[in-house]
Every structure is written in C-alpha cells, then in structure tokens.
Design a protein around this motif. Sequence first.
Motif, mmCIF file in Angstrom:
data_model
loop_
_atom_site.group_PDB
_atom_site.id
_atom_site.type_symbol
_atom_site.label_atom_id
_atom_site.label_comp_id
_atom_site.label_asym_id
_atom_site.label_seq_id
_atom_site.Cartn_x
_atom_site.Cartn_y
_atom_site.Cartn_z
ATOM 1 N N SER A 79 -28.951 0.228 -41.664
ATOM 2 C CA SER A 79 -28.354 0.114 -43.002
ATOM 3 C C SER A 79 -28.781 1.266 -43.907
ATOM 4 C CB SER A 79 -28.778 -1.205 -43.655
ATOM 5 O OG SER A 79 -30.167 -1.198 -43.947
ATOM 6 N N LEU A 80 -29.707 2.110 -43.428
ATOM 7 C CA LEU A 80 -30.271 3.248 -44.156
ATOM 8 C C LEU A 80 -31.261 2.808 -45.238
ATOM 9 C CD1 LEU A 80 -27.072 5.486 -44.574
ATOM 10 C CD2 LEU A 80 -28.681 5.363 -42.662
ATOM 11 N N TYR A 81 -31.522 1.498 -45.354
ATOM 12 C CA TYR A 81 -32.448 1.013 -46.375
ATOM 13 C C TYR A 81 -33.844 1.592 -46.162
ATOM 14 C CZ TYR A 81 -35.368 -2.183 -49.080
ATOM 15 O OH TYR A 81 -36.292 -2.700 -49.959
ATOM 16 N N GLU A 82 -34.333 1.588 -44.922
ATOM 17 C CA GLU A 82 -35.692 2.057 -44.649
ATOM 18 C C GLU A 82 -35.824 3.563 -44.816
ATOM 19 O OE1 GLU A 82 -38.385 0.536 -44.242
ATOM 20 O OE2 GLU A 82 -37.929 -1.512 -43.630
ATOM 21 N N MET A 83 -34.703 4.286 -44.814
ATOM 22 C CA MET A 83 -34.762 5.738 -45.003
ATOM 23 C C MET A 83 -34.821 6.136 -46.471
ATOM 24 S SD MET A 83 -32.267 7.449 -42.182
ATOM 25 C CE MET A 83 -32.724 7.502 -40.458
ATOM 26 N N MET A 84 -34.491 5.216 -47.346
ATOM 27 C CA MET A 84 -34.511 5.522 -48.775
ATOM 28 C C MET A 84 -35.949 5.689 -49.258
ATOM 29 S SD MET A 84 -31.634 2.712 -49.882
ATOM 30 C CE MET A 84 -32.065 2.811 -51.600
ATOM 31 N N ASN A 93 -34.585 13.655 -31.823
ATOM 32 C CA ASN A 93 -35.576 14.587 -31.266
ATOM 33 C C ASN A 93 -36.931 14.412 -31.945
ATOM 34 O OD1 ASN A 93 -33.882 15.780 -29.361
ATOM 35 N ND2 ASN A 93 -33.102 17.275 -30.829
ATOM 36 N N TRP A 94 -36.919 14.250 -33.263
ATOM 37 C CA TRP A 94 -38.166 14.042 -33.989
ATOM 38 C C TRP A 94 -38.847 12.743 -33.555
ATOM 39 C CZ3 TRP A 94 -39.231 9.926 -37.269
ATOM 40 C CH2 TRP A 94 -40.441 10.012 -37.980
ATOM 41 N N ILE A 139 -45.149 18.511 -35.937
ATOM 42 C CA ILE A 139 -44.152 17.466 -36.180
ATOM 43 C C ILE A 139 -43.983 17.295 -37.685
ATOM 44 C CG2 ILE A 139 -43.536 15.049 -35.795
ATOM 45 C CD1 ILE A 139 -45.367 15.082 -33.361
ATOM 46 N N PRO A 140 -42.765 17.433 -38.217
ATOM 47 C CA PRO A 140 -42.558 17.242 -39.656
ATOM 48 C C PRO A 140 -42.913 15.826 -40.080
ATOM 49 C CG PRO A 140 -40.631 18.242 -38.607
ATOM 50 C CD PRO A 140 -41.527 17.784 -37.508
ATOM 51 N N ALA A 141 -43.235 15.662 -41.341
ATOM 52 C CA ALA A 141 -43.535 14.334 -41.874
ATOM 53 C C ALA A 141 -42.279 13.474 -41.873
ATOM 54 C CB ALA A 141 -44.093 14.458 -43.287
ATOM 55 N N GLY A 142 -42.465 12.181 -41.670
ATOM 56 C CA GLY A 142 -41.330 11.271 -41.624
ATOM 57 C C GLY A 142 -40.532 11.279 -42.912
ATOM 58 N N LYS A 143 -41.212 11.395 -44.050
ATOM 59 C CA LYS A 143 -40.525 11.388 -45.339
ATOM 60 C C LYS A 143 -39.509 12.526 -45.412
ATOM 61 C CE LYS A 143 -43.094 10.561 -48.861
ATOM 62 N NZ LYS A 143 -44.069 10.684 -49.984
ATOM 63 N N GLU A 144 -39.903 13.688 -44.927
ATOM 64 C CA GLU A 144 -39.008 14.858 -44.949
ATOM 65 C C GLU A 144 -37.822 14.670 -44.000
ATOM 66 O OE1 GLU A 144 -39.189 19.472 -43.352
ATOM 67 O OE2 GLU A 144 -41.045 18.462 -43.961
ATOM 68 N N VAL A 145 -38.101 14.185 -42.793
ATOM 69 C CA VAL A 145 -37.038 13.989 -41.794
ATOM 70 C C VAL A 145 -36.036 12.944 -42.270
ATOM 71 C CG1 VAL A 145 -36.566 13.199 -39.443
ATOM 72 C CG2 VAL A 145 -38.533 14.686 -39.898
#
Length: 418
Positions: free
Chosen positions: A51-56, A214-215, A183-189
């Motif tokens: 739902s993209l909620y966790e990516m916000m 990939n990340w 590995i980039p930070a999750g917040k950035e990805v």
Amino acid sequence: MSRRVHPHAKVRSQAGASRLNTSKPPRYEVIDALRGFALAGVALVNLRWLSLYEMMPKATREALPSAGFDAAAISAMSVLADGKFITVFSLLFGLGFALQLDRDEGAAGVHRYLRRMLGLALIGLLHGYFIWWGDILLTYAVVGVVLLPLRHLPDRALLAIALAVAVLPPLISAPVRAWLPPIPAGKEVFAQALQAFSMPSWREFLHGNIAVANWARMANWALVCFVLSRFLLGYWAGRKGLLQDPWRHRALLGGLCVGGVVLGLVLMGLAEVQASWRASHPDLDTRAVKLTLRMLARLEPIALGVAYAAAFVLAFSHPRMRRWLSPFAAVGRMALTHYLLQSVVGVALFYAIGLDLGGERGLAPVLLAWALLFAVQVRVSHWWLSRFQYGPVEWLWRWTTRGARPPFRRLSPEPAAA
C-alpha cells in the motif's frame, strides 16, 4: 482431493506411506488449511508495504488524520502478526520439502527436487523484479538447495542448527556488512521508490521496483538465516509426522503450543523493558548484553509462530473447529498462486500505475482491502479446485518439476474440499 481422516482414528506409519513414489502424493487437509491460514497473515503484513504506507516518512504518517488508528493497528500487528505468519508459512515449505525428499528417494528424486527449486527460483525472480520487490520465493529456492545436504542429519542436530542459525545474524552482522558493497540507508531507498511508485509510468515502476529489489537482497541478507531456521524446523516436523498424523502427537503439539506462547511472551516482555533495565543498571549496559538481547529477540517470532501452528493443528483435530477452519484448505492448495495474486492486487490498488490509492489514507483501507481480498480468494479457490486439479502457478511449477505436462482439468466438475 484432500484426504479426510477422523481425528480419533489411529493412522499407520504415514512416513512409510510417504515413501511410496506415486505420481499423485496424498494430501493432508490440515497442512493445506494451515498454509491457507498462514497466507492470510502474510498478506496482512505484506499489504502494509504494497500500500506504500510503510515507505512513507514517519513524520508524514504521524501527520495523517488516521494516525491514532494506524498506530494502534501497527502495534496490534507487531504483536500478533509480524514475523509469526511468515514463520508458519516457511515452516510449511520446509515440511513440504521433507515430504518430497522422503517420497522421491535416490538420484532421480534429488534431480527432481533440484528442478523444483529451479522452477521456484524463476518464479521468484519474475515476481521480485517485475511485480513486487518484497518477494521471498527466490530465497526459499536458494535455502531449499542448502537444505538438501542437511537432510540426513539426526533430529537433535536439525533442531540445534535451526536455533543456532536463527540467532546468528547479530553475531556475524559486522563481518557480513564489511564484505558487502556499501548499502544505502533504507530511508533513502524508500523515498526514491515511493516517488517512482507514485508516478503513472510503467517504466518508472519497473525501474523503481528493480532498484528496491536489488537493495533488499543485500540489506536484508539475514533473511537467508530466517528462512533456513524455519525450513529446518519444518523439515524436523515433517520427519516426525507432527502434521501428517497430529492426533498421535497431540501431547507434543500441546507442549509446543503452551511453551511457544510462554517463551514468546517472555521474550516480547523482555524486549519492552530491556532499555529501561539497562539504563537503571549501567554496569550491565555492555556490548555483550546488548548482543545477547538482540539474539534472544530473534527467537520470539519462532516461538509464537510454532505456537500458532500447533494451536491451529490441535483445533483442526476437533470436528466442530474443523468446520470453521477447513475453508482455508482450498487457499492453501493454491498458496503459490494466491501469494503472487496478492502482490498483483496490491500493486493494482495502491500504485499509480493502478488505482493510485497509495498510503495517504492510512491503514483502514489496507485492512479493508485485505479482508475483501482474502474472502474472494477463499471463494475463488473452492470454485477453481472444483474444476481444476491444481492452481495455475502450481500446475506450471509441477510441469517444470516433473518434466511432463500434468493433467489440469478435472474430468467432471465436483465440489472442492472444504
């Protein structure tokens, strides 16, 4: 069709029966039902991400009008669902592999098993890179191959390795991360992915999905340990016949249920109080203590996942409860198809290439979508299996495994097992 056995009936050695190399192995309705039950919980957790909620960003989520309800829902899912249902789902894959390897002995059986893992890996690659980055099937296929040389270990060794692998990641985190590329930070990805998934462009969707996939393969390297520990426990359960003949093992299942709940709650409580406990005892606030606590925390979803599975199987042994739980069996027989379908529906509902519902409306629409989706999957499963012998993806997977096209349609429609 699923085989129905009276719960009080004494079943002769299921393990011996499973060694018969038949073209159509026996089905165990309780295993199918438990798999369907696990898939319901997996969908609930996955839809938070789909739902993209966790990516916000956290600040954005906390500013939503639904923030109070969302926080309560997240807390409830953290306690009841996160890590538990995927544990049950993974246990059942390990148990299924045990049944396959036990049935198909010899070099031919191993070759067939490896073809099965290759087919699963291809499905996982297609799913992870072209539908949803959160795929677990590729990891299942890789770990399934790792399981092969461990299959002859004694029971105690299987259990010991399973528990050791489960708690291993905190111990090896530093050397593994040193070996991996930066590995980039999750917040950035996630910020970049959210932007890509919020654009009504298939090109942007695929580019963003492949980048996150990939990340995730590198950032979530501990998933291999997570899955292997569950596979080994499932393999042990399959070897013991816990789910093939649950009535004979009801005492052990009861102990696993009670023990799993007690251990899980203790570990959950420890996780809640450990920060304040370390603050009040500075002499114990050491790196070794922190490492030990992190390792113990990884046992909590295993304990509760095993308890869920044992409780479900014991409940299924009683006719009154079986009537309520048996509808899950049809979904469980088509678990691979439905797992992939849940991703497709999630993308279609919440991504901009679909209906673009997004996560800005909070978790209430996500919970509603989950309830409606799974209800439809239950109904569709019974309709489908009354006309076809396998789910569509299961049929293709079986074809790649056996090297010959299996029958698909039933000769005449009949009621599906419930």
